[in-house]
Write an enzyme that holds these catalytic residues in place. Sequence first.
Site, short mmCIF file in Angstrom:
data_model
loop_
_atom_site.label_atom_id
_atom_site.label_comp_id
_atom_site.label_asym_id
_atom_site.label_seq_id
_atom_site.Cartn_x
_atom_site.Cartn_y
_atom_site.Cartn_z
N ARG A 138 -4.13 7.82 -9.50
CA ARG A 138 -3.83 6.75 -8.94
C ARG A 138 -3.97 5.71 -9.09
O ARG A 138 -5.81 5.43 -9.38
CB ARG A 138 -3.44 6.78 -6.99
CG ARG A 138 -4.89 6.22 -6.68
CD ARG A 138 -4.78 6.65 -4.42
NE ARG A 138 -4.13 5.73 -4.62
CZ ARG A 138 -3.99 4.47 -3.72
NH1 ARG A 138 -5.64 4.24 -4.00
NH2 ARG A 138 -3.49 3.35 -3.58
N TYR A 181 -7.11 -9.16 3.10
CA TYR A 181 -8.26 -7.48 3.56
C TYR A 181 -8.83 -7.88 1.73
O TYR A 181 -9.40 -7.26 2.18
CB TYR A 181 -7.28 -6.88 3.61
CG TYR A 181 -8.08 -5.83 3.36
CD1 TYR A 181 -9.08 -4.79 4.06
CD2 TYR A 181 -8.32 -4.45 2.12
CE1 TYR A 181 -10.19 -3.58 4.30
CE2 TYR A 181 -8.42 -3.53 2.03
CZ TYR A 181 -9.90 -3.05 3.23
OH TYR A 181 -10.93 -2.03 2.98
N LYS A 182 -8.21 -8.56 0.63
CA LYS A 182 -8.56 -8.37 -0.31
C LYS A 182 -9.56 -9.58 -0.88
O LYS A 182 -10.25 -9.46 -2.13
CB LYS A 182 -7.09 -8.31 -1.53
CG LYS A 182 -6.11 -7.08 -1.37
CD LYS A 182 -5.43 -6.77 -2.47
CE LYS A 182 -5.01 -5.67 -2.88
NZ LYS A 182 -5.61 -4.52 -2.97
N HIS A 205 -11.17 4.32 6.15
CA HIS A 205 -10.00 3.17 5.69
C HIS A 205 -9.97 3.15 6.72
O HIS A 205 -8.54 2.08 6.79
CB HIS A 205 -8.61 4.02 5.12
CG HIS A 205 -9.00 4.54 4.01
ND1 HIS A 205 -9.94 5.87 3.34
CD2 HIS A 205 -9.09 3.96 2.27
CE1 HIS A 205 -10.05 6.13 1.89
NE2 HIS A 205 -9.30 4.60 1.83
N GLU A 229 -8.68 -0.21 -10.50
CA GLU A 229 -9.36 1.06 -10.58
C GLU A 229 -8.64 2.58 -10.23
O GLU A 229 -7.48 2.17 -10.64
CB GLU A 229 -9.84 1.13 -8.44
CG GLU A 229 -10.59 0.38 -8.10
CD GLU A 229 -11.56 0.13 -6.72
OE1 GLU A 229 -12.23 -0.43 -6.58
OE2 GLU A 229 -10.80 1.42 -5.87
N TYR A 244 0.66 -1.06 -0.22
CA TYR A 244 0.24 0.24 0.09
C TYR A 244 0.34 1.52 -0.06
O TYR A 244 1.86 1.66 0.80
CB TYR A 244 -1.43 -0.08 1.11
CG TYR A 244 -1.98 -1.05 1.00
CD1 TYR A 244 -3.12 -1.00 0.29
CD2 TYR A 244 -2.11 -2.02 2.00
CE1 TYR A 244 -4.13 -1.70 -0.21
CE2 TYR A 244 -3.35 -3.07 1.89
CZ TYR A 244 -3.82 -3.00 1.01
OH TYR A 244 -4.80 -3.60 1.44
N ASN A 255 -5.96 1.51 -8.02
CA ASN A 255 -5.75 0.12 -6.58
C ASN A 255 -6.26 -0.84 -7.58
O ASN A 255 -6.53 -1.20 -8.82
CB ASN A 255 -6.81 0.40 -6.24
CG ASN A 255 -6.72 -0.41 -4.45
OD1 ASN A 255 -5.39 -0.81 -4.54
ND2 ASN A 255 -8.27 -0.31 -4.07
#
Length: 328
Positions: free
Chosen positions: A212, A308-309, A182, A257, A23, A214
Amino acid sequence: MTSAAAQRYANFPFPFPHDAYRYSTNVEPAARPVTTPLGQWGHTVVMIDSDYTDELAERARILATDPSRHAVLPHMRPAAWDACLTLLRELSTAFPGQCALTPLSDGRWKWTNALLEIEETFTYGDDSTLPEEPLRWVAGQVQEDIVLLDQRDQLYGDAGVVTFAADWSFGFDVGMSFLEIHGPVPRIHSEKVITRAHEFLKRLQPHEPYRRTNWTLTIGHRLDVSTERYPDWGPDREMIQQVDDDTFGRLVHLRVEVQHLIRLANSGAVMFLIRTYLMPFEELAAIEPWRTRTAAVLSELPSDMASYKGIDKYRERASAWLRAWNRS
């Protein structure tokens, strides 16, 4: 990859510059083109492609079924109008053959979207001159999800239209601070990523958009993998372990994204645009640098980030599948 597939994915924003992923704020100035093995992406803030009408139809169906995907808190009405006009300007600049925004002598605006056969004349700030609330109306003409952040002591997600969320809920998050939204993301607090991102957003200036990327993996060509729809897509994470290799490559998608960060000039709100792209592994694997890079990233990804993903149950198979793929 067939020529038709190459054309379909010509603007796909491959997200991995290195063989490992962590990250980071990873922001860069917007509207700078990035060349890829298939073509180019990033030359505009908003993008219209071959999925335009299909994705907008899907957004309309989702909003009709679940109105909580759209919210504008009362104090955000000026920001909603600001976002609406800003997006119309972006569309008309990027796609002048299909979209046109014209100021009229009486202070009104004329908007034409030939792709959707829309022609409207409206007065900025007057909701009665549009067929629906301005943020929802303009969201029906862009493929991006939209979140508007109000800046007070912190940034707060106080308005938006989000129909293609990746394992989160806009309806639940609306009104929360940026830091609260977040909160569940691993590592970003201990490594101060989120506080740096928050400070960066607070310093954004009008007319200086940033972007950015993701990413995650999605099973099936599903744009809407919001928490509200978890019963529909959650079981796929178990199912995918049982399928054969051909089906695995067809169903597992790299989901990317492109997120644009824009300070709105009139209201001072921050507009957060989220455009989602999906590419199945069976197409990704045919692009050799993307195949090997994605396999390396998935193999090296720390377990807490994979969890988490939501890809921890099948990311090892995904990496192995990519490594074993051959064109024959």
